[in-house]
Design a protein around this motif. Structure first.
Motif, PDB file in Angstrom:
ATOM      1  N   SER A 211      -1.934 -71.173  41.807  1.00 43.88           N
ATOM      2  CA  SER A 211      -3.112 -71.467  40.999  1.00 43.88           C
ATOM      3  C   SER A 211      -4.307 -71.687  41.923  1.00 43.88           C
ATOM      4  CB  SER A 211      -2.869 -72.717  40.145  1.00 43.88           C
ATOM      5  OG  SER A 211      -4.031 -73.039  39.391  1.00 43.88           O
ATOM      6  N   ARG A 212      -5.504 -71.348  41.422  1.00 47.62           N
ATOM      7  CA  ARG A 212      -6.723 -71.531  42.212  1.00 47.62           C
ATOM      8  C   ARG A 212      -7.772 -72.298  41.405  1.00 47.62           C
ATOM      9  NH1 ARG A 212      -4.438 -66.792  43.860  1.00 47.62           N
ATOM     10  NH2 ARG A 212      -4.189 -66.594  46.149  1.00 47.62           N
ATOM     11  N   PRO A 213      -7.540 -73.597  41.190  1.00 45.96           N
ATOM     12  CA  PRO A 213      -8.534 -74.400  40.477  1.00 45.96           C
ATOM     13  C   PRO A 213      -9.772 -74.608  41.337  1.00 45.96           C
ATOM     14  CG  PRO A 213      -6.807 -75.800  41.354  1.00 45.96           C
ATOM     15  CD  PRO A 213      -6.374 -74.380  41.615  1.00 45.96           C
ATOM     16  N   SER A 214     -10.930 -74.747  40.683  1.00 50.04           N
ATOM     17  CA  SER A 214     -12.170 -74.966  41.426  1.00 50.04           C
ATOM     18  C   SER A 214     -13.013 -76.027  40.747  1.00 50.04           C
ATOM     19  CB  SER A 214     -12.965 -73.668  41.556  1.00 50.04           C
ATOM     20  OG  SER A 214     -13.480 -73.248  40.305  1.00 50.04           O
ATOM     21  N   PHE A 215     -13.945 -76.583  41.494  1.00 46.50           N
ATOM     22  CA  PHE A 215     -14.841 -77.618  40.991  1.00 46.50           C
ATOM     23  C   PHE A 215     -16.065 -77.661  41.893  1.00 46.50           C
ATOM     24  CE2 PHE A 215     -11.311 -79.289  43.494  1.00 46.50           C
ATOM     25  CZ  PHE A 215     -11.960 -79.915  44.542  1.00 46.50           C
ATOM     26  N   ILE A 216     -17.105 -78.380  41.431  1.00 42.78           N
ATOM     27  CA  ILE A 216     -18.367 -78.473  42.167  1.00 42.78           C
ATOM     28  C   ILE A 216     -18.493 -79.861  42.772  1.00 42.78           C
ATOM     29  CG2 ILE A 216     -20.876 -78.276  42.059  1.00 42.78           C
ATOM     30  CD1 ILE A 216     -19.514 -75.671  41.428  1.00 42.78           C
ATOM     31  N   VAL A 217     -18.791 -79.914  44.073  1.00 43.88           N
ATOM     32  CA  VAL A 217     -19.002 -81.176  44.777  1.00 43.88           C
ATOM     33  C   VAL A 217     -20.432 -81.231  45.284  1.00 43.88           C
ATOM     34  CG1 VAL A 217     -18.289 -82.652  46.700  1.00 43.88           C
ATOM     35  CG2 VAL A 217     -16.582 -81.284  45.480  1.00 43.88           C
ATOM     36  N   ASN A 218     -21.100 -82.347  45.035  1.00 36.85           N
ATOM     37  CA  ASN A 218     -22.451 -82.582  45.554  1.00 36.85           C
ATOM     38  C   ASN A 218     -22.372 -83.344  46.867  1.00 36.85           C
ATOM     39  OD1 ASN A 218     -24.899 -84.805  45.590  1.00 36.85           O
ATOM     40  ND2 ASN A 218     -25.590 -82.793  44.916  1.00 36.85           N
ATOM     41  N   VAL A 219     -23.090 -82.856  47.872  1.00 37.48           N
ATOM     42  CA  VAL A 219     -23.178 -83.491  49.187  1.00 37.48           C
ATOM     43  C   VAL A 219     -24.625 -83.890  49.419  1.00 37.48           C
ATOM     44  CG1 VAL A 219     -22.872 -83.155  51.676  1.00 37.48           C
ATOM     45  CG2 VAL A 219     -21.249 -82.123  50.063  1.00 37.48           C
ATOM     46  N   ARG A 220     -24.838 -85.074  49.978  1.00 37.67           N
ATOM     47  CA  ARG A 220     -26.218 -85.532  50.182  1.00 37.67           C
ATOM     48  C   ARG A 220     -26.336 -86.292  51.499  1.00 37.67           C
ATOM     49  NH1 ARG A 220     -24.548 -89.322  45.888  1.00 37.67           N
ATOM     50  NH2 ARG A 220     -24.506 -91.455  46.684  1.00 37.67           N
ATOM     51  N   ASP A 221     -27.583 -86.516  51.902  1.00 40.73           N
ATOM     52  CA  ASP A 221     -27.867 -87.400  53.029  1.00 40.73           C
ATOM     53  C   ASP A 221     -29.029 -88.309  52.638  1.00 40.73           C
ATOM     54  OD1 ASP A 221     -30.236 -85.950  53.291  1.00 40.73           O
ATOM     55  OD2 ASP A 221     -29.589 -84.878  55.088  1.00 40.73           O
ATOM     56  N   THR A 222     -29.411 -89.207  53.535  1.00 38.39           N
ATOM     57  CA  THR A 222     -30.434 -90.209  53.207  1.00 38.39           C
ATOM     58  C   THR A 222     -31.846 -89.736  53.505  1.00 38.39           C
ATOM     59  OG1 THR A 222     -30.318 -91.232  55.404  1.00 38.39           O
ATOM     60  CG2 THR A 222     -28.817 -92.081  53.695  1.00 38.39           C
ATOM     61  N   ALA A 223     -32.005 -88.559  54.078  1.00 34.30           N
ATOM     62  CA  ALA A 223     -33.315 -88.142  54.573  1.00 34.30           C
ATOM     63  C   ALA A 223     -34.325 -87.916  53.461  1.00 34.30           C
ATOM     64  CB  ALA A 223     -33.171 -86.875  55.404  1.00 34.30           C
ATOM     65  N   LEU A 224     -35.559 -88.344  53.709  1.00 37.66           N
ATOM     66  CA  LEU A 224     -36.708 -88.070  52.850  1.00 37.66           C
ATOM     67  C   LEU A 224     -37.775 -87.374  53.689  1.00 37.66           C
ATOM     68  CD1 LEU A 224     -36.954 -91.538  51.092  1.00 37.66           C
ATOM     69  CD2 LEU A 224     -36.370 -89.393  49.941  1.00 37.66           C
ATOM     70  N   ALA A 225     -38.577 -86.552  53.048  1.00 39.66           N
ATOM     71  CA  ALA A 225     -39.685 -85.940  53.762  1.00 39.66           C
ATOM     72  C   ALA A 225     -40.603 -87.039  54.287  1.00 39.66           C
ATOM     73  CB  ALA A 225     -40.454 -85.004  52.845  1.00 39.66           C
ATOM     74  N   PRO A 226     -40.919 -87.045  55.570  1.00 41.80           N
ATOM     75  CA  PRO A 226     -41.758 -88.122  56.123  1.00 41.80           C
ATOM     76  C   PRO A 226     -43.126 -88.171  55.448  1.00 41.80           C
ATOM     77  CG  PRO A 226     -40.760 -86.815  57.877  1.00 41.80           C
ATOM     78  CD  PRO A 226     -40.510 -86.080  56.589  1.00 41.80           C
ATOM     79  N   PRO A 227     -43.588 -89.365  55.098  1.00 42.99           N
ATOM     80  CA  PRO A 227     -44.933 -89.458  54.516  1.00 42.99           C
ATOM     81  C   PRO A 227     -45.993 -89.129  55.553  1.00 42.99           C
ATOM     82  CG  PRO A 227     -44.057 -91.640  54.981  1.00 42.99           C
ATOM     83  CD  PRO A 227     -42.938 -90.670  55.257  1.00 42.99           C
ATOM     84  N   GLU A 228     -47.161 -88.757  55.065  1.00 42.93           N
ATOM     85  CA  GLU A 228     -48.260 -88.494  55.979  1.00 42.93           C
ATOM     86  C   GLU A 228     -48.607 -89.754  56.768  1.00 42.93           C
ATOM     87  OE1 GLU A 228     -51.606 -86.906  53.961  1.00 42.93           O
ATOM     88  OE2 GLU A 228     -50.504 -85.222  53.076  1.00 42.93           O
ATOM     89  N   ARG A 229     -49.283 -89.544  57.884  1.00 41.42           N
ATOM     90  CA  ARG A 229     -49.658 -90.675  58.734  1.00 41.42           C
ATOM     91  C   ARG A 229     -50.456 -91.698  57.930  1.00 41.42           C
ATOM     92  NH1 ARG A 229     -53.228 -90.313  64.350  1.00 41.42           N
ATOM     93  NH2 ARG A 229     -53.062 -92.546  64.890  1.00 41.42           N
ATOM     94  N   ASN A 230     -50.077 -92.952  58.065  1.00 37.55           N
ATOM     95  CA  ASN A 230     -50.708 -94.091  57.397  1.00 37.55           C
ATOM     96  C   ASN A 230     -50.448 -94.138  55.885  1.00 37.55           C
ATOM     97  OD1 ASN A 230     -51.856 -94.965  59.843  1.00 37.55           O
ATOM     98  ND2 ASN A 230     -53.635 -93.620  59.547  1.00 37.55           N
ATOM     99  N   ALA A 231     -49.646 -93.216  55.385  1.00 33.10           N
ATOM    100  CA  ALA A 231     -49.313 -93.239  53.957  1.00 33.10           C
ATOM    101  C   ALA A 231     -48.085 -94.114  53.732  1.00 33.10           C
ATOM    102  CB  ALA A 231     -49.039 -91.824  53.456  1.00 33.10           C
ATOM    103  N   PRO A 232     -48.001 -94.778  52.580  1.00 36.00           N
ATOM    104  CA  PRO A 232     -46.807 -95.591  52.297  1.00 36.00           C
ATOM    105  C   PRO A 232     -45.602 -94.702  52.041  1.00 36.00           C
ATOM    106  CG  PRO A 232     -48.236 -95.506  50.384  1.00 36.00           C
ATOM    107  CD  PRO A 232     -48.996 -94.844  51.498  1.00 36.00           C
ATOM    108  N   GLY A 233     -44.428 -95.275  52.209  1.00 38.02           N
ATOM    109  CA  GLY A 233     -43.195 -94.537  51.959  1.00 38.02           C
ATOM    110  C   GLY A 233     -42.224 -94.690  53.104  1.00 38.02           C
ATOM    111  N   GLY A 234     -41.122 -93.994  53.008  1.00 40.62           N
ATOM    112  CA  GLY A 234     -40.082 -94.081  54.027  1.00 40.62           C
ATOM    113  C   GLY A 234     -39.519 -92.720  54.336  1.00 40.62           C
TER     114      GLY A 234
END
Length: 393
Positions: free
Chosen positions: A88-111
């Motif tokens: 048998s060849r069962p299949s499923f979808i797995v989501n993979v993620r990391d913590t990275a966010l696009a860096p905010p512009e200089r002096n802009a708030p965010g992480g």
């Protein structure tokens, strides 16, 4: 297998492939960053992957009876039976993620990263691997293929009653939900213990989800357990005013990106009166979710009333068998309890336009007032076991 792993490593230099990759599991090759794939321990196998959605296909030879978890114990397959002499060849979808966010512009708030806890740092949801755990004799799994796919994603946001609990037997409905979906949608559980509507903003969890959203995606939102805690003044919000306003803000942000928000009110706690009826503990918060859903014309899943019906149908003695810490915990569930709550949520999602077709047909109906008894639940335990669940709601 060695040839495939060497080619994989040389071609991608530690980054995941952009096409389907196949792996022979008949050899007990341990995981290494150099190879990029292999066995973590007796039951868990990993492959290094970049963030995204992946179709995982197993090659299983019978006789076999397997269940499969992914990442931090997300239930993907349950009790797949393969007769002797068959494949048998069962299949499923797995989501993979990391913590990275696009860096905010200089002096802009965010992480630049989601603020994750120490427990999450030690877990499997935010690392650079796609990890599978086989709740069976692993020898039946002969091969695995992993392929990046573009499919709709159902994001989950909420607290410890939603999150992927890291250690068996503690569990939450969010990590059981993938089992009830079809193989053409990913479930990405971004909930975490102790989270509130406010803290998910300040910890950049909402920012992460919003950055990933694409038109056609869905975001299920279930907060309330912790938002109602006045002893947490920095994140407390009042039902009927600020709680409602924060929910409306989440809804607006999701819709702005072409995705569909879904509101879910909180599962009730297991507190009985002398007559065996559940004593509500969430005050005006469940009603506030219903009101906001109606005002904003948002799909809504009724989990508060459904869990009351579930606990009352079981009764005090049996209902305790659905909770963590051998029933001493009255808020958090074990695998049986979380599985039943996920059935409730899946049935509710079956009525959501655009999402209902992604709920597997047998699970679009569920009567919480007539649940299966705990003794009938047969999911094998995870190899990752502990005596306590994540602290906080």
């Amino acid at each position: 297998m060695k040839r495939a792993l060497v080619a994989f490593a040389l071609l991608m230099a530690g980054t995941p492939a952009l096409a389907q990759q196949a792996y022979d599991l008949t050899a007990a090759t341990p995981y290494s960053d150099t190879a990029g794939a292999g066995w973590e321990d007796a039951q868990r196998w990993s492959v290094k992957q970049a963030p995204g959605n992946y179709r995982v296909t197993l090659t299983v030879t019978g006789p076999a009876r397997i269940s499969v978890l992914a990442e931090s114990r997300r239930l993907m397959l349950e009790d797949v039976t393969v007769p002797a002499g068959e494949t048998s060849r069962p299949s499923f979808i797995v989501n993979v993620r990391d913590t990275a966010l696009a860096p905010p512009e200089r002096n802009a708030p965010g992480g630049q990263h989601v603020r994750i806890s120490a427990g999450e740092q030690a877990g499997l949801n935010w690392d650079d691997r796609l990890t599978l755990e086989f709740l069976s004799d692993r020898a039946a799994i002969r091969a695995i293929s992993v392929e990046p796919v573009t499919v709709p994603t159902l994001y989950l946001m909420g607290d410890s009653t939603v999150t992927d609990q890291s250690s068996d037997p503690a569990a939450s409905w969010g990590q059981m939900l993938p089992r009830f979906m079809t193989g053409d949608i990913a479930v990405a559980n971004h909930a975490w213990s102790g989270e509130t509507l406010k803290s998910s903003v300040t910890n950049y969890r909402l920012a992460k989800v919003l950055a990933l959203l694409r038109p056609g995606d869905f975001v299920a939102i279930q907060y309330g357990h912790n938002d109602q805690k006045q002893q947490w003044p920095q994140t407390y919000v009042a039902a009927g005013s600020t709680y409602d306003a924060w929910l409306a803000t989440y809804i607006a942000e999701v819709r702005l990106r072409g995705a569909t928000p879904i509101l879910i009110n909180s599962p009730e706690r297991r507190n009985y009166d002398d007559a065996g009826r559940i004593v509500p503990s969430h005050r005006d918060y469940p009603a506030a979710v219903r009101r906001v859903a109606e005002q904003q014309d948002v799909p809504f899943v009724e989990l508060t009333d459904a869990t009351i019906a579930f606990y009352e149908a079981l009764g005090p003695e049996q209902a305790a068998k659905g909770f963590a810490d051998e029933g001493r915990d009255r808020t958090h569930h074990n695998t049986y309890g979380a599985y039943q709550l996920a059935r409730i949520v899946a049935a509710g999602m079956g009525d959501v336009p655009g999402l209902g077709g992604h709920v597997a047909a047998p699970f679009r109906q569920y009567d919480p007032a007539d649940p299966p008894q705990p003794e009938s639940f047969t999911l094998p335990p995870s190899i990752v076991r502990a005596n306590t669940q994540q602290a906080g709601s």
